[in-house]
Motif scaffolding. Structure first.
Motif, PDB file in Angstrom:
ATOM      1  N   ASP A  67      -2.742  -1.235 -11.617  1.00 36.01           N
ATOM      2  CA  ASP A  67      -1.501  -2.069 -11.537  1.00 36.01           C
ATOM      3  C   ASP A  67      -1.452  -2.896 -10.412  1.00 36.01           C
ATOM      4  OD1 ASP A  67       1.030  -3.036 -11.536  1.00 36.01           O
ATOM      5  OD2 ASP A  67       2.053  -1.474 -12.076  1.00 36.01           O
ATOM      6  N   PHE A  92      -8.909  -7.552 -12.030  1.00 31.22           N
ATOM      7  CA  PHE A  92      -7.991  -6.451 -12.326  1.00 31.22           C
ATOM      8  C   PHE A  92      -7.334  -6.074 -13.331  1.00 31.22           C
ATOM      9  CE2 PHE A  92      -8.802  -7.697  -7.747  1.00 31.22           C
ATOM     10  CZ  PHE A  92      -8.966  -6.459  -7.280  1.00 31.22           C
ATOM     11  N   GLU A  93      -7.464  -4.978 -14.098  1.00 29.74           N
ATOM     12  CA  GLU A  93      -6.785  -4.737 -15.322  1.00 29.74           C
ATOM     13  C   GLU A  93      -5.893  -3.346 -15.311  1.00 29.74           C
ATOM     14  OE1 GLU A  93      -6.221  -6.757 -18.360  1.00 29.74           O
ATOM     15  OE2 GLU A  93      -4.962  -4.975 -18.790  1.00 29.74           O
ATOM     16  N   PHE A  94      -4.854  -3.468 -15.738  1.00 27.36           N
ATOM     17  CA  PHE A  94      -4.115  -2.193 -15.852  1.00 27.36           C
ATOM     18  C   PHE A  94      -4.247  -1.298 -16.962  1.00 27.36           C
ATOM     19  CE2 PHE A  94       0.783  -2.420 -16.730  1.00 27.36           C
ATOM     20  CZ  PHE A  94       0.640  -3.214 -17.614  1.00 27.36           C
ATOM     21  N   HIS A  95      -4.414  -1.856 -18.116  1.00 27.79           N
ATOM     22  CA  HIS A  95      -4.428  -1.227 -19.294  1.00 27.79           C
ATOM     23  C   HIS A  95      -5.740  -0.458 -19.680  1.00 27.79           C
ATOM     24  CE1 HIS A  95      -4.554  -0.894 -24.012  1.00 27.79           C
ATOM     25  NE2 HIS A  95      -3.495  -1.283 -23.996  1.00 27.79           N
ATOM     26  N   GLY A 150     -11.213 -11.242 -21.074  1.00 25.14           N
ATOM     27  CA  GLY A 150     -12.469 -11.514 -20.271  1.00 25.14           C
ATOM     28  C   GLY A 150     -13.002 -13.091 -20.549  1.00 25.14           C
ATOM     29  N   SER A 151     -11.976 -13.878 -21.127  1.00 27.55           N
ATOM     30  CA  SER A 151     -12.432 -15.297 -21.283  1.00 27.55           C
ATOM     31  C   SER A 151     -12.517 -15.982 -19.913  1.00 27.55           C
ATOM     32  CB  SER A 151     -11.273 -15.941 -22.350  1.00 27.55           C
ATOM     33  OG  SER A 151     -11.447 -17.294 -22.092  1.00 27.55           O
ATOM     34  N   PHE A 152     -11.338 -15.981 -19.033  1.00 24.46           N
ATOM     35  CA  PHE A 152     -11.801 -16.537 -17.845  1.00 24.46           C
ATOM     36  C   PHE A 152     -12.377 -15.795 -17.030  1.00 24.46           C
ATOM     37  CE2 PHE A 152     -10.219 -17.337 -13.635  1.00 24.46           C
ATOM     38  CZ  PHE A 152      -9.920 -18.604 -13.428  1.00 24.46           C
ATOM     39  N   GLY A 198      -7.582  -8.813 -19.163  1.00 22.52           N
ATOM     40  CA  GLY A 198      -7.509  -9.255 -20.853  1.00 22.52           C
ATOM     41  C   GLY A 198      -8.548  -9.223 -21.484  1.00 22.52           C
ATOM     42  N   GLY A 220      -4.543 -10.433 -15.187  1.00 25.48           N
ATOM     43  CA  GLY A 220      -5.327  -9.402 -15.496  1.00 25.48           C
ATOM     44  C   GLY A 220      -6.600  -9.824 -16.285  1.00 25.48           C
ATOM     45  N   LEU A 223      -0.753 -13.141 -15.496  1.00 31.78           N
ATOM     46  CA  LEU A 223       0.308 -11.651 -15.645  1.00 31.78           C
ATOM     47  C   LEU A 223       1.582 -12.102 -16.021  1.00 31.78           C
ATOM     48  CD1 LEU A 223      -0.602 -10.390 -12.042  1.00 31.78           C
ATOM     49  CD2 LEU A 223      -1.409  -9.239 -14.218  1.00 31.78           C
ATOM     50  N   PRO A 224       2.358 -11.303 -16.534  1.00 34.39           N
ATOM     51  CA  PRO A 224       3.818 -11.341 -17.048  1.00 34.39           C
ATOM     52  C   PRO A 224       4.770 -11.848 -15.889  1.00 34.39           C
ATOM     53  CG  PRO A 224       2.816  -9.228 -17.888  1.00 34.39           C
ATOM     54  CD  PRO A 224       1.860  -9.576 -16.970  1.00 34.39           C
ATOM     55  N   GLN A 229      -4.102 -12.559 -25.527  1.00 35.64           N
ATOM     56  CA  GLN A 229      -4.005 -13.947 -25.531  1.00 35.64           C
ATOM     57  C   GLN A 229      -5.183 -14.317 -24.530  1.00 35.64           C
ATOM     58  OE1 GLN A 229      -2.109 -16.167 -27.283  1.00 35.64           O
ATOM     59  NE2 GLN A 229       0.118 -15.992 -26.661  1.00 35.64           N
ATOM     60  N   VAL A 230      -5.954 -15.649 -24.742  1.00 39.29           N
ATOM     61  CA  VAL A 230      -6.910 -15.887 -23.629  1.00 39.29           C
ATOM     62  C   VAL A 230      -6.627 -17.034 -23.213  1.00 39.29           C
ATOM     63  CG1 VAL A 230      -8.698 -14.427 -24.867  1.00 39.29           C
ATOM     64  CG2 VAL A 230      -8.641 -16.767 -25.336  1.00 39.29           C
ATOM     65  N   VAL A 231      -7.290 -17.487 -22.056  1.00 43.41           N
ATOM     66  CA  VAL A 231      -7.205 -18.616 -21.530  1.00 43.41           C
ATOM     67  C   VAL A 231      -8.408 -19.484 -22.099  1.00 43.41           C
ATOM     68  CG1 VAL A 231      -7.409 -19.941 -19.190  1.00 43.41           C
ATOM     69  CG2 VAL A 231      -6.500 -17.703 -19.144  1.00 43.41           C
TER      70      VAL A 231
HETATM   71  N1  SAM Z   1      -6.756 -14.312 -18.571  1.00 48.89           N
HETATM   72  C1  SAM Z   1      -7.102 -13.393 -19.421  1.00 48.89           C
HETATM   73  C2  SAM Z   1      -8.217 -13.809 -20.576  1.00 48.89           C
HETATM   74  O1  SAM Z   1      -8.668 -15.392 -20.354  1.00 48.89           O
HETATM   75  O2  SAM Z   1      -8.866 -13.324 -21.451  1.00 48.89           O
HETATM   76  C3  SAM Z   1      -6.058 -12.812 -20.498  1.00 48.89           C
HETATM   77  C4  SAM Z   1      -5.245 -11.979 -19.810  1.00 48.89           C
HETATM   78  S1  SAM Z   1      -3.913 -11.375 -20.782  1.00 48.89           S
HETATM   79  C5  SAM Z   1      -2.891 -12.629 -21.161  1.00 48.89           C
HETATM   80  C6  SAM Z   1      -3.029 -10.388 -19.413  1.00 48.89           C
HETATM   81  C7  SAM Z   1      -3.743  -9.120 -19.094  1.00 48.89           C
HETATM   82  O3  SAM Z   1      -2.972  -8.710 -17.909  1.00 48.89           O
HETATM   83  C8  SAM Z   1      -3.367  -8.012 -20.036  1.00 48.89           C
HETATM   84  O4  SAM Z   1      -4.704  -7.592 -20.435  1.00 48.89           O
HETATM   85  C9  SAM Z   1      -2.441  -6.946 -19.484  1.00 48.89           C
HETATM   86  O5  SAM Z   1      -2.905  -5.889 -19.536  1.00 48.89           O
HETATM   87  C10 SAM Z   1      -2.753  -7.406 -17.887  1.00 48.89           C
HETATM   88  N2  SAM Z   1      -1.446  -6.858 -17.165  1.00 48.89           N
HETATM   89  C11 SAM Z   1      -0.429  -6.874 -17.279  1.00 48.89           C
HETATM   90  N3  SAM Z   1       0.228  -6.622 -16.190  1.00 48.89           N
HETATM   91  C12 SAM Z   1      -0.686  -6.005 -15.239  1.00 48.89           C
HETATM   92  C13 SAM Z   1      -0.573  -5.287 -13.895  1.00 48.89           C
HETATM   93  N4  SAM Z   1       0.660  -5.198 -13.281  1.00 48.89           N
HETATM   94  N5  SAM Z   1      -1.909  -5.402 -13.183  1.00 48.89           N
HETATM   95  C14 SAM Z   1      -3.036  -5.576 -13.833  1.00 48.89           C
HETATM   96  N6  SAM Z   1      -2.979  -6.170 -14.987  1.00 48.89           N
HETATM   97  C15 SAM Z   1      -2.109  -6.323 -15.770  1.00 48.89           C
END
Ligand code: SAM
Length: 456
Positions: A227, A198-201, A170-172, A168, A166, A249-250, A140-142
């Motif tokens: 992470d 920062f991105e953990f995936h 890269g939109s934001f 994600g 994260g 982040l979730p 999902q993107v912002v």
């Molecule tokens: N803001 C991003 C954009 O505009 O494109 C979209 C972010 S996306 C919804 C959430 C991202 O957070 C995912 O890529 C996920 O892998 C990452 N993520 C989730 N938990 C994380 C953590 N504990 N540390 C770093 N990244 C994490």
């Protein structure tokens, strides 16, 4: 190295740079322009962009002003090229509406487009907004309505150092890179605006790195594979000295304790990551503004509870409800006052037709009188309303001059209407904002007391 086309695009398109191709109103395609000498992929013309509106050799898209319209080329496809072209065209089946069809000659169906190959595209300079509309989605993107609001609320300006997690898709990241940009750092110690993402995936992290390098943003955006719930927000072992934070982040509340001024009480051994000595990732001399982006109210509640515990102030939640309106001017008739002899906007179709008949009649009469006064033998009765009144010197004498300046302004003609457009693509979430006041040490207290002594 050359600067990013997102930051300093120059006035013309260049090779090895990103460009956004506008195929039709809602159909954008990012491409990297390539310079080629000789045949590529079976095309004698070199690297080719194949679309349902025809084929465009990259050579026709290079070194032209941003925003140019480019017509499709008749290309020497060869049998291999023809096959490839058909594949690309079929895959490209657009999600376009009638506007798009009208926009392109010969565009009623892919086959016809191949045969005609007479369409056109526009080549646009990359902006974060266009990138958001065309980027390959990994998450999902912002979207633009959210990030434009967020960036101003967390006070991101040229020179700001912002933490984002994260990354994600890269939109934001792209929007914040443009917002913080105040030049490329020349040395290690050069403090310039920067995005610490920062991105953990792992796969997303690598893709993100590739894009940042491809878009020449690596001096501005620093991506870390981590992470953040566990490892926090140091980048390369150093504090980003951030004054702005955006968490998409979730579970943002799991990351908040790393964003403190002092070593957090709840820091577990396993949470230290590379922050052994514990250094704050925040700028100690300035307030820090944060935004978290969460789709559920339960996430918001947990985030706010944690923020309160950690000393964040001015906590506030916002939901953006963006609506786009299309504004058009009704062109039949005019909205000028009747007493000036102007035609009013018709109420319905029958009235409009009636008006057109009247105009037609008046135009014929006008031409007839012209023909008589100049002994012109042309058959004036052949004229219809598609034929504009002649603009010769003589005819001008017969045209009633506008009574005042207002009558000549095109925007005064016709009525303005607006209607809401179909929902803009957006990922609605709750935005939580908060502020962490600057650090206040004993020395700060002493300095303040010396400057403003109490009781004197
Ligand atoms: N803001 C991003 C954009 O505009 O494109 C979209 C972010 S996306 C919804 C959430 C991202 O957070 C995912 O890529 C996920 O892998 C990452 N993520 C989730 N938990 C994380 C953590 N504990 N540390 C770093 N990244 C994490």
């Amino acid at each position: 190295t050359r600067p990013s086309p997102f930051l300093e695009p120059g006035s013309v398109t260049t090779a090895d740079n990103l460009a956004i191709v506008l195929l039709s109103r809602d159909n954008l395609q990012p491409i990297t322009l390539e310079e080629s000498s000789g045949a590529v992929d079976g095309y004698a013309e070199g690297t080719m962009l194949n679309t349902r509106f025809g084929s465009f050799p990259h050579s026709t898209l290079l070194n032209i002003p941003w925003g140019s319209q480019v017509r499709a080329s008749a290309v020497d496809t060869g049998s291999r090229g023809r096959k490839r072209r058909r594949e690309a065209t079929d895959e490209d089946t657009p999600t376009t509406g009638p506007d798009d069809e009208d926009n392109q000659p010969g565009s009623k169906g892919a086959k016809k487009a191949i045969a005609a190959a007479s369409g056109f595209i526009h080549i646009l300079r990359p902006t974060p907004e266009l990138w958001t509309s065309s980027l390959p989605h990994r998450t999902q993107v912002v979207y633009t309505p959210d990030y434009s609001y967020i960036l101003q609320r967390i006070r991101v300006v040229p020179g700001t150092r912002i933490i984002e997690a994260g990354s994600g898709s890269g939109s934001f990241t792209h929007a914040s890179a443009r917002a913080v940009y105040n030049g490329y750092p020349q040395a290690e110690t050069d403090v310039k605006g920067k995005v610490f993402s920062f991105e953990f995936h792992e796969t997303r992290y690598h893709k993100m790195q590739e894009e940042i390098e491809g878009h020449r943003l690596e001096g501005i955006v620093h991506v870390t594979h981590r992470d953040v719930y566990q490892g926090g927000f140091l980048a390369g072992g150093k504090s980003p000295q951030a004054t702005a934070v955006f968490l998409d982040l979730p579970a943002p509340w799991e990351a908040l304790h790393h964003l403190s001024r002092q070593r957090p009480k709840k820091l577990k051994e396993s949470d230290k990551g590379e922050n052994e000595e514990w250094v704050s990732p925040l700028d100690p001399k300035q307030s820090v503004h944060i935004c978290t982006f969460s789709p559920c109210i339960e996430q918001v509640t947990r985030t706010i509870e944690e923020m309160r515990e950690l000393g964040w102030t001015d906590i506030d939640m916002v939901e953006i409800s963006n609506r786009r309106f299309s504004t058009i001017r009704e062109r039949i008739g005019a909205n000028l006052p009747a007493e000036k002899g102007n035609i009013q906007t018709p109420a319905d179709v029958m009235e409009a037709v009636d008006r057109l008949r009247q105009i037609n009649k008046k135009t014929k009469e006008f031409h007839k009188s012209q023909a008589l006064s100049t002994n012109n033998s042309a058959d004036a009765s052949e004229m219809d309303i598609d034929t504009p009144p002649p603009t010769s010197h003589k005819s001008k004498a017969n045209v009633k001059e506008p009574e005042n300046e207002e009558d000549t302004k095109p925007w005064m003609h016709g009525k303005l209407y607006h209607r809401a457009e179909a929902e803009l693509k957006t990922h609605t979430s709750y935005l939580v904002f908060a502020t962490l006041p600057r650090e206040w040490s004993d020395e700060d207290e002493a300095a303040a007391a010396a400057r403003w002594p109490c009781g004197q």
